[in-house]
Enzyme design. Structure first.
Site, PDB file in Angstrom:
ATOM      1  N   HIS A  32      -5.891   8.422  -0.618  1.00  0.00           N
ATOM      2  CA  HIS A  32      -5.201   8.649  -1.883  1.00  0.00           C
ATOM      3  C   HIS A  32      -4.855  10.132  -1.963  1.00  0.00           C
ATOM      4  CE1 HIS A  32      -6.873   4.815  -4.019  1.00  0.00           C
ATOM      5  NE2 HIS A  32      -6.078   4.565  -3.015  1.00  0.00           N
ATOM      6  N   GLY A  47      -1.404   9.707   9.655  1.00  0.00           N
ATOM      7  CA  GLY A  47      -0.216  10.500   9.960  1.00  0.00           C
ATOM      8  C   GLY A  47       0.918   9.674  10.543  1.00  0.00           C
ATOM      9  N   VAL A  63       8.265  11.206 -11.277  1.00  0.00           N
ATOM     10  CA  VAL A  63       9.502  11.859 -10.849  1.00  0.00           C
ATOM     11  C   VAL A  63       9.227  13.052  -9.928  1.00  0.00           C
ATOM     12  CG1 VAL A  63      10.829  11.092 -12.839  1.00  0.00           C
ATOM     13  CG2 VAL A  63       9.506  13.227 -12.985  1.00  0.00           C
ATOM     14  N   GLY A  98       0.818  -1.200   0.000  1.00  0.00           N
ATOM     15  CA  GLY A  98       0.000   0.000   0.000  1.00  0.00           C
ATOM     16  C   GLY A  98       0.853   1.251   0.000  1.00  0.00           C
ATOM     17  N   THR A 135      -3.904   8.903   6.047  1.00  0.00           N
ATOM     18  CA  THR A 135      -5.100   8.728   6.866  1.00  0.00           C
ATOM     19  C   THR A 135      -4.805   8.939   8.340  1.00  0.00           C
ATOM     20  OG1 THR A 135      -6.069   7.169   5.294  1.00  0.00           O
ATOM     21  CG2 THR A 135      -6.923   7.094   7.531  1.00  0.00           C
ATOM     22  N   LYS A 177       8.012   7.773  -7.186  1.00  0.00           N
ATOM     23  CA  LYS A 177       8.991   8.318  -6.244  1.00  0.00           C
ATOM     24  C   LYS A 177      10.443   8.013  -6.614  1.00  0.00           C
ATOM     25  CE  LYS A 177       6.091   9.218  -2.300  1.00  0.00           C
ATOM     26  NZ  LYS A 177       6.046   9.349  -0.832  1.00  0.00           N
ATOM     27  N   LEU A 178      10.712   7.939  -7.897  1.00  0.00           N
ATOM     28  CA  LEU A 178      12.104   7.803  -8.333  1.00  0.00           C
ATOM     29  C   LEU A 178      12.939   8.996  -7.868  1.00  0.00           C
ATOM     30  CD1 LEU A 178      11.466   6.440 -11.915  1.00  0.00           C
ATOM     31  CD2 LEU A 178      13.007   5.357 -10.263  1.00  0.00           C
ATOM     32  N   ASN A 218     -10.024   3.700   5.390  1.00  0.00           N
ATOM     33  CA  ASN A 218      -8.709   3.456   5.988  1.00  0.00           C
ATOM     34  C   ASN A 218      -7.579   3.752   5.011  1.00  0.00           C
ATOM     35  OD1 ASN A 218      -9.610   1.265   4.424  1.00  0.00           O
ATOM     36  ND2 ASN A 218      -8.342  -0.195   5.513  1.00  0.00           N
ATOM     37  N   ALA A 219      -7.929   3.971   3.752  1.00  0.00           N
ATOM     38  CA  ALA A 219      -6.912   4.252   2.732  1.00  0.00           C
ATOM     39  C   ALA A 219      -7.087   5.669   2.234  1.00  0.00           C
ATOM     40  CB  ALA A 219      -7.052   3.274   1.566  1.00  0.00           C
ATOM     41  N   GLN A 229      -5.028   0.020  -0.644  1.00  0.00           N
ATOM     42  CA  GLN A 229      -3.929  -0.761  -0.064  1.00  0.00           C
ATOM     43  C   GLN A 229      -3.085  -1.420  -1.170  1.00  0.00           C
ATOM     44  OE1 GLN A 229      -7.231  -1.478   1.537  1.00  0.00           O
ATOM     45  NE2 GLN A 229      -6.835   0.117   3.004  1.00  0.00           N
TER      46      GLN A 229
END
Length: 426
Positions: free
Chosen positions: A41, A299, A409, A12, A297, A328-329, A38-39, A221
């Protein structure tokens, strides 16, 4: 035209919100097919951070039909808050929004149960948003559904039976049980507000497919948190893999044309459970700060580690992934050397996939690859990337047998390289 399914290929928090937001520009209908509030975005649009927990991420594009499918569990208070947020932004169209009447409800005592269980021996570290108990009710055939909000008598009758089933559990845990009256009136108010949006979501999706519309299905997730295929018992309570999209949206598997798996360029996990490549101490803290790895969600700080190729290879297999979206490269910029887990040692065995049991006992086998110094945020095509980044992506593709279709990126919409449009995959 068929449907494209987007799934998390790790534990997730892979950045699904941004990727769905990118792909939504090509789609006509965006469906949230599983999970609950609970998720979160997280999306960044024009420098503004927006977090959605239930509303499909496609809502940030005008003209898209948004569907909350039957596989979700709905906290109506959260849903109404998100709808109000979208109204304030001028992005909500009631005529294009459908909530499945078959989706199950999260009720106040689900939060109580979640909170009372958390922290006890064997707890898995949930978000305490009541998701697990809501799915328990579903499987136990005593749950209340969104459609029940439209009938006071039906809701009250079913709620009374539901409370009776949970009363001894909450008493044993030392908690206080809410009364029927304290739940009934607020939920009837939720029902009145949501009534124009409640309908047959599955038929909406099927009609769109028959009409040649492009469908985008988003879950919550990640693969390794799936109730069936994940690192059980440290998993969520729903089906997070591509197969769950069919059940959660109410369509058959022959309608799926492509499945895209989202993976970070490294790995993170929240809550308890095995995490072979976890980086402890200063290195893990540095990666967490660089990547902003705190739960959208809760922290909570996320556990951080190097990319785990055996786990990603497993995700490719169980989801039938057509392509990868690597996010997240940019976070890895500035590292002299990057470690990649290529396999595990467990006793005298070398493993290329996570074992059924004993993941907490494996020793990662690492391969060091060169890092890069150049910022990536302004790269808009593959050739713009430093050669070390291109080599890193190629290593991932070759190791797991799946091509990269998207490279992220940076956090903003524009900081994305779409290598292949999933709707052009067939």
């Amino acid at each position: 035209m068929g449907a494209v399914v987007v799934v998390g290929a790790q534990w997730g928090d892979e950045g699904k919100g941004k990727i769905v937001d990118i792909y939504a520009q090509y789609a006509d209908v965006v469906v949230r097919y599983g999970g609950g509030a609970n998720a979160g975005h997280t999306l960044v649009v024009d420098g503004k951070k927006i977090v959605l927990h239930l509303v499909p991420s496609g809502a940030l594009h005008k003209g898209k039909r948004c569907v909350i499918g039957q596989g979700t569990v709905v906290d109506p208070a959260v849903l109404i808050r998100e709808i109000d947020q979208l109204k304030d932004l001028g992005l909500f169209d009631a005529q294009s929004f459908v909530i499945s009447e078959r989706a199950f409800l999260v009720l106040p005592h689900h939060f109580i149960i979640d909170g009372l269980r958390d922290g006890r021996a064997g707890s898995i570290g949930t978000t305490k948003r009541g998701i697990g108990p809501a799915y328990e009710d579903k499987v136990a055939r005593r749950g209340l559904r969104v459609g029940d909000l439209l009938s006071r008598d039906s809701f009250a009758r079913k709620l009374e039976a539901n409370l009776a089933a949970w009363r001894p559990v909450i008493a044993d845990l030392g908690g206080d049980m809410p009364t029927l009256e304290s739940i009934l009136e607020p939920y009837m108010a939720f029902g009145r507000e949501l009534a124009p949006l409640i309908g047959d979501a599955a038929s909406t999706v099927r009609e769109a497919l028959v009409g040649g519309k492009r469908i985008l299905m988003e879950g919550a997730q990640g693969t390794l948190l799936d109730i069936d295929t994940g690192t059980y018992p440290f998993v969520t309570s729903s089906s997070t893999v591509s197969g769950g999209a069919c059940i959660g949206a109410g369509v058959g598997p022959t309608h799926i044309s492509a499945v895209v798996g989202i993976t970070k360029a490294y790995a993170t996990r929240v809550g308890n459970g095995p995490f072979p490549t976890e980086m402890l101490g200063e290195d893990g803290n540095a990666l967490r700060e660089a990547g902003g790895e705190f739960g959208s969600t809760t922290g909570r700080p996320r556990r951080c580690g190097w990319l785990d190729l055996p786990a990603l290879r497993y995700a490719v297999q169980v989801n039938g992934l057509s392509g990868l979206a690597i996010t997240k490269l940019d976070v890895l910029t500035g590292m002299d050397s990057i470690q990649v887990c290529t396999g595990y040692k467990l006793g005298d065995k070398t493993l290329s996939l996570p074992p059924y049991d004993g993941l907490e006992d494996v020793t990662p086998i690492y391969q060091a690859v060169p890092g890069w110094e150049e910022p990536l945020g302004k790269c808009r095509k593959v050739d713009d990337l430093p050669s070390q980044v291109r080599d890193y992506v190629k290593l991932i593709e070759d190791a797991v047998g799946c091509p990269a279709w998207l490279l992220s990126v940076g956090a903003d919409r524009e900081q994305t390289i779409v290598v292949k449009n999933p709707y052009d995959a067939s």
